[in-house]
Scaffold this motif. Structure first.
Motif, PDB file in Angstrom:
ATOM      1  N   LEU A 101       1.574  -0.494 -13.710  1.00  0.00           N
ATOM      2  CA  LEU A 101       1.728  -1.415 -12.416  1.00  0.00           C
ATOM      3  C   LEU A 101       2.643  -2.610 -12.924  1.00  0.00           C
ATOM      4  O   LEU A 101       1.906  -3.593 -13.880  1.00  0.00           O
ATOM      5  N   HIS A 102       3.614  -3.036 -12.572  1.00  0.00           N
ATOM      6  CA  HIS A 102       4.365  -4.355 -12.732  1.00  0.00           C
ATOM      7  C   HIS A 102       3.598  -5.636 -12.092  1.00  0.00           C
ATOM      8  O   HIS A 102       3.358  -6.512 -12.730  1.00  0.00           O
ATOM      9  N   ASP A 103       3.456  -5.345 -10.991  1.00  0.00           N
ATOM     10  CA  ASP A 103       3.377  -6.612  -9.876  1.00  0.00           C
ATOM     11  C   ASP A 103       1.696  -6.845  -9.972  1.00  0.00           C
ATOM     12  O   ASP A 103       0.942  -6.139 -10.408  1.00  0.00           O
ATOM     13  N   ASN A 104       1.323  -8.077  -9.538  1.00  0.00           N
ATOM     14  CA  ASN A 104      -0.105  -8.327  -9.320  1.00  0.00           C
ATOM     15  C   ASN A 104      -0.783  -7.310  -8.332  1.00  0.00           C
ATOM     16  O   ASN A 104      -1.846  -7.235  -8.141  1.00  0.00           O
ATOM     17  N   THR A 105       0.146  -7.090  -7.179  1.00  0.00           N
ATOM     18  CA  THR A 105      -0.286  -6.320  -5.997  1.00  0.00           C
ATOM     19  C   THR A 105       0.475  -5.212  -5.957  1.00  0.00           C
ATOM     20  O   THR A 105       1.046  -4.750  -6.447  1.00  0.00           O
ATOM     21  N   LEU A 106      -0.312  -4.106  -5.100  1.00  0.00           N
ATOM     22  CA  LEU A 106       0.322  -2.657  -5.136  1.00  0.00           C
ATOM     23  C   LEU A 106       1.170  -2.717  -4.062  1.00  0.00           C
ATOM     24  O   LEU A 106       1.746  -1.649  -3.880  1.00  0.00           O
ATOM     25  N   ASN A 107       1.387  -3.495  -3.401  1.00  0.00           N
ATOM     26  CA  ASN A 107       2.358  -3.480  -2.198  1.00  0.00           C
ATOM     27  C   ASN A 107       3.885  -2.998  -2.331  1.00  0.00           C
ATOM     28  O   ASN A 107       4.408  -2.315  -1.669  1.00  0.00           O
ATOM     29  N   ARG A 108       4.589  -3.742  -3.377  1.00  0.00           N
ATOM     30  CA  ARG A 108       5.956  -3.281  -3.553  1.00  0.00           C
ATOM     31  C   ARG A 108       6.165  -1.891  -4.103  1.00  0.00           C
ATOM     32  O   ARG A 108       7.247  -1.273  -3.408  1.00  0.00           O
ATOM     33  N   THR A 109       5.403  -1.382  -4.992  1.00  0.00           N
ATOM     34  CA  THR A 109       5.524  -0.272  -5.567  1.00  0.00           C
ATOM     35  C   THR A 109       4.918   1.143  -5.282  1.00  0.00           C
ATOM     36  O   THR A 109       5.297   2.030  -5.810  1.00  0.00           O
ATOM     37  N   THR A 110       4.031   0.801  -4.548  1.00  0.00           N
ATOM     38  CA  THR A 110       3.196   1.595  -3.849  1.00  0.00           C
ATOM     39  C   THR A 110       2.809   1.924  -2.459  1.00  0.00           C
ATOM     40  O   THR A 110       3.008   0.953  -1.944  1.00  0.00           O
ATOM     41  N   THR A 111       2.206   3.051  -1.979  1.00  0.00           N
ATOM     42  CA  THR A 111       1.841   2.940  -0.733  1.00  0.00           C
ATOM     43  C   THR A 111       0.505   2.429  -0.322  1.00  0.00           C
ATOM     44  O   THR A 111      -0.013   2.341   0.876  1.00  0.00           O
ATOM     45  N   GLY A 112       0.016   1.722  -1.359  1.00  0.00           N
ATOM     46  CA  GLY A 112      -1.217   0.576  -1.088  1.00  0.00           C
ATOM     47  C   GLY A 112      -0.843  -0.976  -0.885  1.00  0.00           C
ATOM     48  O   GLY A 112       0.145  -1.102  -1.041  1.00  0.00           O
ATOM     49  N   CYS A 113      -2.031  -1.586  -0.956  1.00  0.00           N
ATOM     50  CA  CYS A 113      -1.596  -2.924  -0.552  1.00  0.00           C
ATOM     51  C   CYS A 113      -3.044  -3.570  -1.296  1.00  0.00           C
ATOM     52  O   CYS A 113      -4.103  -3.193  -1.474  1.00  0.00           O
ATOM     53  N   GLY A 114      -2.743  -5.033  -1.521  1.00  0.00           N
ATOM     54  CA  GLY A 114      -3.800  -5.699  -2.114  1.00  0.00           C
ATOM     55  C   GLY A 114      -3.820  -5.917  -3.682  1.00  0.00           C
ATOM     56  O   GLY A 114      -2.695  -5.114  -4.207  1.00  0.00           O
ATOM     57  N   PRO A 115      -4.483  -6.700  -4.067  1.00  0.00           N
ATOM     58  CA  PRO A 115      -4.520  -7.095  -5.668  1.00  0.00           C
ATOM     59  C   PRO A 115      -4.945  -5.842  -6.423  1.00  0.00           C
ATOM     60  O   PRO A 115      -5.977  -5.397  -6.018  1.00  0.00           O
ATOM     61  N   ALA A 116      -3.976  -5.451  -7.370  1.00  0.00           N
ATOM     62  CA  ALA A 116      -4.437  -4.365  -8.343  1.00  0.00           C
ATOM     63  C   ALA A 116      -5.756  -4.395  -8.830  1.00  0.00           C
ATOM     64  O   ALA A 116      -6.623  -3.481  -8.935  1.00  0.00           O
ATOM     65  N   GLN A 117      -6.155  -5.796  -9.539  1.00  0.00           N
ATOM     66  CA  GLN A 117      -7.212  -5.881 -10.342  1.00  0.00           C
ATOM     67  C   GLN A 117      -8.434  -5.798  -9.533  1.00  0.00           C
ATOM     68  O   GLN A 117      -9.450  -6.254 -10.086  1.00  0.00           O
ATOM     69  N   GLU A 118      -8.566  -5.808  -8.179  1.00  0.00           N
ATOM     70  CA  GLU A 118      -9.449  -5.885  -7.224  1.00  0.00           C
ATOM     71  C   GLU A 118      -9.839  -4.468  -6.588  1.00  0.00           C
ATOM     72  O   GLU A 118     -10.528  -4.297  -5.629  1.00  0.00           O
ATOM     73  N   THR A 119      -8.806  -3.333  -6.960  1.00  0.00           N
ATOM     74  CA  THR A 119      -9.000  -2.219  -6.340  1.00  0.00           C
ATOM     75  C   THR A 119      -9.383  -0.974  -7.453  1.00  0.00           C
ATOM     76  O   THR A 119      -8.870  -1.142  -8.568  1.00  0.00           O
ATOM     77  N   PRO A 120     -10.380  -0.212  -6.977  1.00  0.00           N
ATOM     78  CA  PRO A 120     -10.747   0.962  -8.021  1.00  0.00           C
ATOM     79  C   PRO A 120      -9.708   1.931  -8.584  1.00  0.00           C
ATOM     80  O   PRO A 120      -8.823   2.113  -7.763  1.00  0.00           O
ATOM     81  N   TRP A 121     -10.009   2.396  -9.709  1.00  0.00           N
ATOM     82  CA  TRP A 121      -8.795   3.436 -10.024  1.00  0.00           C
ATOM     83  C   TRP A 121      -8.760   4.796  -9.039  1.00  0.00           C
ATOM     84  O   TRP A 121      -7.824   5.246  -8.805  1.00  0.00           O
TER      85      TRP A 121
END
Length: 297
Positions: A101-121
């Motif tokens: 994942l490039h961004d800090n958050t999931l918002n732009r490139t996935t159907t999720g949202c929120g900070p990637a490093q605060e989300t479980p795999w």
């Protein structure tokens, strides 16, 4: 709380969005695909006696309708069209799983949202990826281990370690997967480069070297210079500077991402040929298929 509820709602909706496309895109999708695609036969038609740079596909391939950045399926598509180094971005879930994942958050490139490093795999892996034009695809974010397993079939990958991800952890994964020979890491400062080297002195490292002062620091350091790749920035440097890097045994990377790619789009293939003549061993680009085509007979 409102943001959390929205994120949960999007996660629940993700499976239903797998085949859905966003309406009224503000781009010409067919033109984007045509500009990037070249016949698959081009790979086999390459004349090995012709001198040409290596090509690093930024984020594994961008601006290809239907193919998201940092997706295994995009890597497979681009690698079938041209012999490239796949550059991709390594992020980390809250439970310390390394994934792309490039961004800090999931918002732009996935159907999720929120900070990637605060989300479980477990939640991330089931999301769907979007291409650069906002279209939801059926592809999922891959783990680093999945990518290294694919690369072991005969491909080269360069791993851009994102902020908050320990570079030592990435190097350790590369070593444990037996990928030292075909996976390198990207660092942005001397300290991270040193951490990568100390974790495994065999690892190939991309480092930022834009002037003689930065070059001297690496020459004076403990590194095996033949394992270093100097990213010299997004503008052309002097031929004499590139020569200094080569004389030290360091590979030269020129980034064409942004202005230089745009210049090549406007002025033609001679832009890439001039950069190669100036001293580029590797061209890092958002237009890997176009660059490959530029050096075909």
């Amino acid at each position: 709380m409102r943001t959390l509820l929205i994120c949960v709602g999007l996660l629940l909706l993700a499976p239903a969005l797998g085949g859905q496309k966003m309406s009224n895109p503000s781009f010409d999708a067919l033109a984007a695909v045509y500009e990037q695609r070249i016949p698959s036969s081009a790979v086999s038609s390459v004349n090995s006696s012709v001198s040409r740079p290596l090509i690093s596909a930024h984020r594994g391939g961008r601006f290809i309708a239907g193919y998201p950045e940092n997706a295994l399926e995009t890597f497979q598509f681009v690698a079938k069209q041209a012999p490239v180094i796949v550059e991709c971005d390594v992020n980390m879930s809250v439970d310390s799983v390394l994934f792309l994942l490039h961004d800090n958050t999931l918002n732009r490139t996935t159907t999720g949202c929120g900070p990637a490093q605060e989300t479980p795999w477990a939640a991330i892996h089931h999301l769907f990826l979007k291409d650069d034009y906002g279209t939801v695809t059926r592809y999922h974010p891959p783990s680093l281990e999945e990518v290294l397993h694919w690369a072991g079939r005969g491909y080269q990958v360069t791993l851009d370690v994102k902020r908050g991800v320990p570079v030592e952890m990435v190097v350790k994964t590369v070593r444990n997967m037996g990928a030292i020979d075909y996976a390198s890491v990207i660092t942005y400062n001397y300290e991270d480069a040193l951490r990568a080297y100390l974790e495994d002195p065999r690892i190939k490292i991309s480092v930022s070297i834009r002037n003689e002062e930065e070059l001297k620091r690496y020459i004076d350091g403990p590194f095996n210079l033949k394992n270093l790749m100097a990213f010299t920035g997004l503008t052309e440097r002097s031929a004499s500077f590139y020569r200094q890097l080569k004389d030290a045994g360091i590979t030269v990377i020129i980034g064409t991402i942004g202005n230089l790619d745009q210049s090549a789009t406007a002025k033609g293939d001679r832009v890439y040929h001039q950069l190669y003549k100036a001293g580029a061993d590797i061209l890092a680009t958002d237009r890997p298929l176009a660059v490959h085509k530029a050096f075909l007979d």
